[in-house]
Write an enzyme that holds these catalytic residues in place. Structure first.
Site, PDB file in Angstrom:
ATOM      1  N   LYS A  33       0.795  -1.309   0.110  1.00 49.05           N
ATOM      2  CA  LYS A  33       0.060  -0.006  -0.039  1.00 49.05           C
ATOM      3  C   LYS A  33       0.885   1.197   0.004  1.00 49.05           C
ATOM      4  O   LYS A  33       0.450   2.136  -0.678  1.00 49.05           O
ATOM      5  CB  LYS A  33      -0.945   0.115   1.296  1.00 49.05           C
ATOM      6  CG  LYS A  33      -1.979  -1.051   1.025  1.00 49.05           C
ATOM      7  CD  LYS A  33      -2.735  -1.358   2.242  1.00 49.05           C
ATOM      8  CE  LYS A  33      -4.002  -2.205   2.207  1.00 49.05           C
ATOM      9  NZ  LYS A  33      -4.612  -2.664   3.402  1.00 49.05           N
ATOM     10  N   GLN A  64      -4.802  -1.246   9.868  1.00 51.13           N
ATOM     11  CA  GLN A  64      -4.546  -2.602   9.156  1.00 51.13           C
ATOM     12  C   GLN A  64      -5.222  -3.611   9.923  1.00 51.13           C
ATOM     13  O   GLN A  64      -4.954  -3.558  11.122  1.00 51.13           O
ATOM     14  CB  GLN A  64      -3.361  -3.020   8.790  1.00 51.13           C
ATOM     15  CG  GLN A  64      -3.148  -4.236   7.934  1.00 51.13           C
ATOM     16  CD  GLN A  64      -3.417  -4.343   6.443  1.00 51.13           C
ATOM     17  OE1 GLN A  64      -3.818  -3.126   5.892  1.00 51.13           O
ATOM     18  NE2 GLN A  64      -3.882  -5.348   6.165  1.00 51.13           N
ATOM     19  N   ASP A 124     -11.235   2.936   4.201  1.00 49.43           N
ATOM     20  CA  ASP A 124     -11.482   1.324   4.067  1.00 49.43           C
ATOM     21  C   ASP A 124     -13.006   1.220   3.972  1.00 49.43           C
ATOM     22  O   ASP A 124     -13.520   0.273   3.514  1.00 49.43           O
ATOM     23  CB  ASP A 124     -11.011   0.596   5.242  1.00 49.43           C
ATOM     24  CG  ASP A 124      -9.789  -0.057   5.011  1.00 49.43           C
ATOM     25  OD1 ASP A 124      -9.691  -0.635   4.040  1.00 49.43           O
ATOM     26  OD2 ASP A 124      -9.013  -0.090   5.939  1.00 49.43           O
TER      27      ASP A 124
HETATM   28  N1  GUN Z   1      -7.088  -6.597   6.145  1.00 53.66           N
HETATM   29  C1  GUN Z   1      -7.407  -7.583   5.021  1.00 53.66           C
HETATM   30  N2  GUN Z   1      -8.039  -6.762   4.037  1.00 53.66           N
HETATM   31  C2  GUN Z   1      -7.990  -5.490   4.652  1.00 53.66           C
HETATM   32  C3  GUN Z   1      -8.275  -4.259   4.165  1.00 53.66           C
HETATM   33  O1  GUN Z   1      -8.926  -4.192   3.029  1.00 53.66           O
HETATM   34  N3  GUN Z   1      -8.409  -3.166   4.891  1.00 53.66           N
HETATM   35  C4  GUN Z   1      -7.653  -3.174   6.100  1.00 53.66           C
HETATM   36  N4  GUN Z   1      -7.253  -2.238   6.771  1.00 53.66           N
HETATM   37  N5  GUN Z   1      -7.171  -4.434   6.748  1.00 53.66           N
HETATM   38  C5  GUN Z   1      -7.321  -5.514   5.927  1.00 53.66           C
END
Ligand code: GUN
Length: 287
Positions: free
Chosen positions: A53, A97, A120
């Protein structure tokens, strides 16, 4: 032979739009959008995702600010960090996350993020907006899935869509997006009876169960479009590690189109996170 939907190419196109969006924001404000990425603990998979990311942010021209906290961080400390990020005008998006280490209440943490910075799309306000079709920030993986589907489907009205998996991150939100397009949506899960029979009625299958090669050829109606959201790391008999999806793609020649793993949904998820960050920054300009 089924068409392979190229997620990498589609993500690259979306990235160009994002770069243009970043340029617009720089022109309007003198500064690029800022994304705060919060990683608590050292889950190896999360480390990889967060690294990706951040490197994609750099490519897009988005400023990413990483906050790494130890696994034993107190919830009050994490909530205080989120409060500071909510109040920081240079931060337009906040991503915590998941999964969080044991002892931290993910729902309380996600609740604390300002819905306007919730790139998100996990905050209850954005979940509510999605389920009422009233805008807001939409979760990245479902958003990416819809773009992949849009590349092969023009009109969803009356199509049967079967979603395998009912997670808050993928299954539930993608069901809402499909419903919004007037598909007939069936959400299935681990307790669903006769899942192969249910799947066989689908024009669209979204497989998000996290079960390697769950969806076999005989589950899929000829001409169906299949989106494979699975990413499971397995080691084969020769000790070679690879990433496999939820679908036995080699059995799906009779499908109309399928997404590969890797190179399908994965690249779209990150591209949509960046697009959401630009969207959040643009929403901020209007306030
Ligand atoms: N963990 C697995 N997928 C995601 C996501 O799309 N966003 C976040 N913040 N954590 C994750």
């Amino acid at each position: 032979m089924a068409q392979i939907i190229d997620g990498k190419a589609l993500a690259a196109r979306l990235m160009e739009d994002t770069q243009q969006g970043v340029a617009d924001i720089v022109a309007a404000t003198g500064a690029p959008p800022g994304l705060a990425v919060v990683l608590v603990g050292a889950d190896p998979a999360s480390e990889v995702y967060v690294g990706r990311k951040i490197s994609q942010c750099r490519k897009a021209g988005i400023t990413s600010i990483e906050h790494r906290l130890p696994a034993d961080t107190a919830e009050t400390e994490l909530l205080a960090l989120i409060d500071r990020l909510n109040a920081d005008p240079a931060i337009h998006g906040i991503l915590v996350q998941l999964p969080l280490p044991k002892g931290l209440n993910a729902a309380a943490v996600l609740d604390r993020i300002s819905p306007d910075k919730d790139v998100d799309g996990f905050h209850p306000v954005n979940v509510g907006r999605l389920s009422t079709g009233t805008g807001g920030l939409v979760p990245c993986t479902p958003l990416g899935i819809m773009m992949l589907l849009d590349s092969v489907i023009e009109d969803y009205r009356g199509l049967n869509a079967v979603v395998i998996g009912k997670s808050n991150i993928v299954g539930k939100p993608v069901s809402m997006l499909l419903l919004e397009r007037e598909a007939t949506v069936t959400v299935t899960h681990i307790e669903t009876k006769d899942l192969p029979d249910v799947a066989r009625k689908a024009d669209i299958i979204v497989a998000a169960a996290g079960a390697p090669h769950l969806v076999r050829g005989y589950w899929v109606k000829p001409g169906a479009v299949v989106i494979d959201v699975g990413i499971t790391r397995i080691t084969d008999h020769d000790g070679v590690t690879k990433i496999v999806g939820d679908c036995a793609t080699h059995e799906l020649d009779h499908a109309r189109a399928v997404t590969p793993v890797p190179g399908g949904v994965g690249p779209m998820t990150i591209a949509c996170l960046l697009a959401n960050t630009v969207k959040a920054a643009k929403m901020g300009l209007k306030r």
